[in-house]
Design an enzyme around this catalytic site. Structure first.
Site, PDB file in Angstrom:
ATOM      1  N   GLU A 149      46.968  75.531 127.677  1.00  0.00           N
ATOM      2  CA  GLU A 149      46.349  76.855 127.839  1.00  0.00           C
ATOM      3  C   GLU A 149      46.128  77.214 129.308  1.00  0.00           C
ATOM      4  OE1 GLU A 149      42.929  77.130 125.235  1.00  0.00           O
ATOM      5  OE2 GLU A 149      44.249  77.621 123.567  1.00  0.00           O
ATOM      6  N   GLU A 309      48.272  75.650 117.584  1.00  0.00           N
ATOM      7  CA  GLU A 309      46.907  75.331 117.159  1.00  0.00           C
ATOM      8  C   GLU A 309      46.344  76.444 116.295  1.00  0.00           C
ATOM      9  OE1 GLU A 309      44.124  74.675 120.334  1.00  0.00           O
ATOM     10  OE2 GLU A 309      45.552  73.562 121.550  1.00  0.00           O
TER      11      GLU A 309
HETATM   12  C1  GLA Z   1      41.964  75.487 122.624  1.00  0.00           C
HETATM   13  C2  GLA Z   1      42.436  74.204 123.247  1.00  0.00           C
HETATM   14  C3  GLA Z   1      42.137  72.987 122.438  1.00  0.00           C
HETATM   15  C4  GLA Z   1      40.790  73.078 121.774  1.00  0.00           C
HETATM   16  C5  GLA Z   1      40.703  74.351 120.980  1.00  0.00           C
HETATM   17  C6  GLA Z   1      39.418  74.509 120.233  1.00  0.00           C
HETATM   18  O1  GLA Z   1      42.912  76.134 121.897  1.00  0.00           O
HETATM   19  O2  GLA Z   1      43.808  74.232 123.565  1.00  0.00           O
HETATM   20  O3  GLA Z   1      42.199  71.876 123.298  1.00  0.00           O
HETATM   21  O4  GLA Z   1      39.791  73.054 122.744  1.00  0.00           O
HETATM   22  O5  GLA Z   1      40.810  75.438 121.857  1.00  0.00           O
HETATM   23  O6  GLA Z   1      39.397  75.694 119.472  1.00  0.00           O
END
Ligand code: GLA
Ligand code: ZN
Length: 661
Positions: A149, A309
C-alpha cells in the site's frame, strides 16, 4: 488436468512469524479444510529478515516457505519493505518521512520511508534481490508483492532531501525560471521565484493551506506529481531487483482504489498485474465498491486483477467496526470476481494475539477452531470457488461505456480554493457512474489523455468534473464526438490547463465548442440545499446540489432548466449539442440520483445499450470467455430480500454460465 497451482487463487495474508511455530501446521490443516490454496507471506518482516545492516537471516522464512510448498500452496511472496527495521532508523534517521509540519517521524508505524531516500532505495532493492535469488524457483510461487500500500497512512514527504530533489525535477521540467513563474502564476502574493533555491514544498507553514490546498496550486500539483513518481520509482526499483533473478513470475503491489495521492494509471503501466485491497465501510454503497473494482481493472489495462485483500469479517481501523453479516463476505467476493478479479484473498488468515490488528477479522479467530460462523462461510466460499473459479479466470469484462478518471483533475478539483469546498472527486465520478450501475451497464475507466482509437471503442464517454483539460484532450474529444461518439461532461470541467491555470475565454474552455455552451457563473449552494431542475421530458423536479452553473446556450439545446426563486430560474441546467455525427451533453449542476438517471438513461436507450434496472445493491454482471460465451453474476449486495423478476435472499449470489448471441 489442473494442478493445484492452476486453481483459482483463494487465500490471503498469513503472518505466522507473529505466533508460535507449534501452531503453523494446525493453521495449514485448517486452511486447507476451508479450500484455501494460497498464502501471501513476508509482508512485514524486514526486521526479522535483516537483523542488522550486514546480516540476513532467512531461516524463519525458509521454514514458512517449505511448509507451504509441502502443502502444495500457491505463494505470493512480499518483499517486506513497507515498514523499516529499528536499526535502519537508528543508523540513518533521515530515511524516515517528514510531515508537512516539518516533523520527522521516529521509529514505529509503517509506510513511513522517505521515497527519495537513497539508503531506502539501496537497501530495499538489495533485500528484494536477495529474496528473488533465494526463492524464485520455489514451487507454487505465483506473484511477487512489492512493498505494501504505497503512500498509505504516511502522506507525502516534505523533508529537505525531497525539497532538493523537487528543485532538480522542476529544473528538468521547466528549464528556466521564467517558464516556471509563468506556469505557476507566481506574481500572486509576491511568490515570484528569483532563485531555484527559493522553492519550498507546499508545507503547512509556507504555501500550504493545510495539505490539500496551496496558495500556488501549480506548486502543489507539481509536488503531487513529483511525489507520485518518487513512490513509483521505489516500486520500480524493487521490481527490477527481482527481475534480475526471476525473469517470469509476475510482479504486483497492492493498490487502494480511489486513493488520492497516487496516480494509479501511471502505476498500472509498471505492474505485471494490478492487485488491490477492498475495505468498504459501513456506509459504502455497493455501487461505489463496484466502481472501485472497475477503476482497478482499468488501470491494469482491462486485464483481470487480484483482490489482494478484504476482510473475512469486521475491520479494526474504522471507528466502529460492524461484523459482516451472514453471506456478506461471499457477496463481496463474487462482486469482485464479477468485475474482473481472478483471486479472492483476505487480510488475514489468522488473528494475532497482539498488536493493533488483533481485532481485525480473520479466517481463524482467537478461539483457534473451525467452529465459527466466519470459518464455515469461508469454507463454503472456498468450495464454490474450487468448483467454478478456474472456469472464470482469465475471462474479460466488456464495456461500451467509459468514464474518464483523471488523477490530475482529482488533485486540481480538491485543491481549488473556491468556488466551493463541497466536492470530492471520486464522489462526483460515482454520481455519473451510479445510473449506469443501476441499469447494469458495464463501465471501463479511461485516462483523460486516452487516444482517439481508445475512445472510439466506446459508444459513450463520460468526463465528470474534468477540471483539467490537458493539451490535445479537448481536440480529441471534439473529434470523437464529430465521428459519432456521445460525450457527457458538466460542472467544473474544462477550466484548467495542465499547470492549473485557467484557460481564458469562457468556461468550459476547450470543451465549449463541442458542448455548445458558455458557462458565465458558478453558484455554490449551501450544504444540504438544492436548486430545483425541471426536465423538458417532464416528470417531477429534480435537485441540483453543491454547484449550479449559470450558462448560455450557444449551439446547444436545453434538456432541463433551473426552477425556484434564484435569478437564474428558467435558464438551462442541462443541455445537448449536436457536433458532427455525435452529441455532447453538459450537466450544469450536481444532480440527485433521479436527475442523473434522466440524463443518462435516454442516451443509453438511443444507443441501444441493453439495460436491466435493479435497485442499489442488486447487480447483474458478465464476464466473457469467448464469443457468445459468458458467465453471469446475479448479486444482492444488501441485507434485504430482493423481489424482482427473480427473488434473491439477502446477500444471495447466483453464478451461471450463459450462451448469448
Ligand atoms: C491494509 C494493509 C494490511 C492490513 C489491512 C487491515 O490493507 O495492507 O496490512 O493492515 O489494511 O485492514
Ligand atoms: Zn523526503
Amino acid at each position: 488436468m489442473l494442478t493445484s497451482h492452476g486453481r483459482f487463487i483463494f487465500g490471503g495474508d498469513w503472518n505466522p512469524e507473529q505466533w508460535d511455530e507449534s501452531v503453523w501446521e494446525r493453521d495449514i490443516d485448517m486452511l486447507k479444510d476451508a479450500h484455501i490454496n494460497e498464502a501471501t507471506i513476508n509482508v512485514f518482516s524486514w526486521a526479522q529478515l535483516q537483523p542488522s545492516l550486514e546480516r540476513y537471516d532467512f531461516s524463519v522464512l525458509d521454514r514458512i516457505v517449505s511448509l507451504l510448498v509441502s502443502n502444495d500452496f500457491n505463494i505470493i511472496l512480499a518483499t517486506s519493505t513497507a515498514a523499516l527495521p529499528g536499526w535502519l532508523v537508528r543508523e540513518y534517521p533521515d530515511v524516515l518521512r517528514m510531515d508537512a509540519d516539518g516533523v520527522r517521524h521516529v521509529f514505529g508505524g509503517r509506510h513511513n520511508f522517505c521515497p527519495n531516500s537513497v539508503v531506502f532505495r539501496r537497501l530495499s532493492s538489495k533485500l528484494a534481490g536477495a529474496l528473488a535469488q533465494r526463492y524464485s524457483d520455489v514451487a507454487g510461487l505465483r506473484y511477487w508483492h512489492v512493498g505494501n500500500e504505497y503512500g498509505g497512512g504516511g502522506g507525502m514527504c516534505y523533508c529537505p532531501r525531497c525539497a532538493e530533489r523537487f528543485r532538480t525535477w522542476l529544473r528538468g521540467k521547466y528549464g528556466d525560471l521564467d517558464s516556471l513563474n509563468r506556469a505557476w502564476c507566481t506574481h500572486v502574493w509576491s511568490h515570484t521565484i528569483v532563485d531555484w533555491a527559493d522553492i519550498v514544498p507546499p508545507v503547512t507553514f509556507g504555501d500550504g493551506i493545510g495539505v490539500e490546498k496551496a496558495v500556488i496550486s501549480g506548486l502543489l500539483l507539481d509536488y503531487r506529481r513529483f511525489q507520485n513518481q518518487a513512490q513509483l520509482d521505489c516500486f520500480i526499483n524493487e521490481r527490477d531487483a527481482i527481475r534480475r533473478f526471476d525473469r517470469q513470475t509476475p510482479i504486483t503491489t497492492n493498490l487502494m482504489g480511489t486513493f488520492k495521492d497516487l496516480d494509479y494509471f501511471s502505476w498500472g503501466k509498471q505492474m505485471d498485474v494490478v492487485s488491490w485491497d477492498n475495505y468498504p465501510g459501513m456506509d459504502t454503497e455497493p455501487s461505489y465498491t463496484a466502481m472501485c473494482h472497475d477503476l482497478m481493472r482499468s488501470v491494469g489495462g482491462g486485464k483481470p486483477f487480484l483482490l489482494m485483500e478484504q476482510t473475512p469479517n469486521q475491520q479494526n481501523w474504522f471507528p466502529y467496526c460492524a461484523v459482516k453479516k451472514p453471506g456478506e463476505v461471499r457477496a463481496l467476493s463474487w462482486q469482485a470476481v464479477a468485475h474482473g478479479a481472478d483471486s479472492v484473498q483476505f487480510f488475514q488468515l489468522r488473528q494475532s494475539l497482539g498488536g493493533c490488528e488483533r481485532f481485525h477479522g480473520a479466517v481463524i479467530g482467537h478461539d483457534g477452531t473451525e467452529k465459527t460462523r466466519v470459518f464455515a462461510e469461508t469454507r463454503r466460499l472456498g468450495a464454490e470457488l474450487a468448483d467454478i473459479g478456474a472456469g472464470i479466470s482469465g475471462s474479460a469484462v466488456v464495456s461500451r461505456v467509459a468514464i474518464m478518471f483523471d488523477w490530475d483533475s482529482y488533485w486540481s478539483l480538491e485543491g481549488c480554493v473556491g468556488p466551493t469546498q463541497g466536492f470530492s472527486y471520486p464522489r462526483e465520478i460515482h454520481r455519473f457512474y451510479k445510473p449506469l450501475h443501476a441499469m447494469n451497464v458495464s463501465v471501463d475507466m479511461i485516462e483523460s489523455t486516452a487516444s482517439l482509437e481508445t475512445m472510439m471503442k466506446y459508444s459513450l464517454v463520460i468526463a465528470p468534473t474534468l477540471i483539467m483539460v490537458k493539451a490535445g484532450v479537448g481536440e480529441r474529444i471534439g473529434e470523437y464526438v464529430s465521428r459519432g461518439g456521445r460525450f457527457v461532461t458538466g460542472y467544473m470541467s474544462g477550466i484548467h490547463d495542465e499547470n492549473d491555470l485557467v484557460i481564458p475565454g469562457g468556461y468550459p474552455g476547450p470543451l465549449r465548442e463541442v458542448c455548445g455552451v458558455w458557462v458565465e457563473e458558478m453558484d455554490a449552494l449551501a450544504p444540504g440545499t438544492t436548486v430545483p431542475v425541471v426536465f423538458e421530458s417532464g416528470g417531477k423536479p429534480r435537485g441540483g446540489r453543491i454547484i449550479a452553473d449559470v450558462m448560455h446556450l450557444e449551439t446547444a439545446e436545453s434538456l432541463a432548466a433551473y426552477a425556484g426563486d434564484s435569478f437564474y430560474s428558467g435558464t438551462p441546467a442541462v443541455s445537448v449539442n449536436r457536433h458532427g455525427d455525435g452529441f455532447a451533453y453538459y450537466v450544469g449542476t450536481a444532480l440527485d440520483e433521479s436527475g442523473m438517471n434522466d440524463v443518462i438513461v435516454p442516451i443509453l436507450k438511443d444507443l441501444g445499450i441493453p439495460m436491466i434496472h435493479t435497485p442499489e445493491g442488486v447487480e447483474v454482471c458478465r464476464r466473457w470467455r469467448g464469443e457468445g460465451d459468458c458467465v453471469e453474476f446475479l448479486m444482492n449486495m444488501t441485507d434485504r430480500e430482493y423481489a424482482g423478476d427473480v427473488r434473491l435472499a439477502p446477500y444471495e449470489v447466483r453464478v451461471s454460465p450463459r450462451r448469448e448471441k
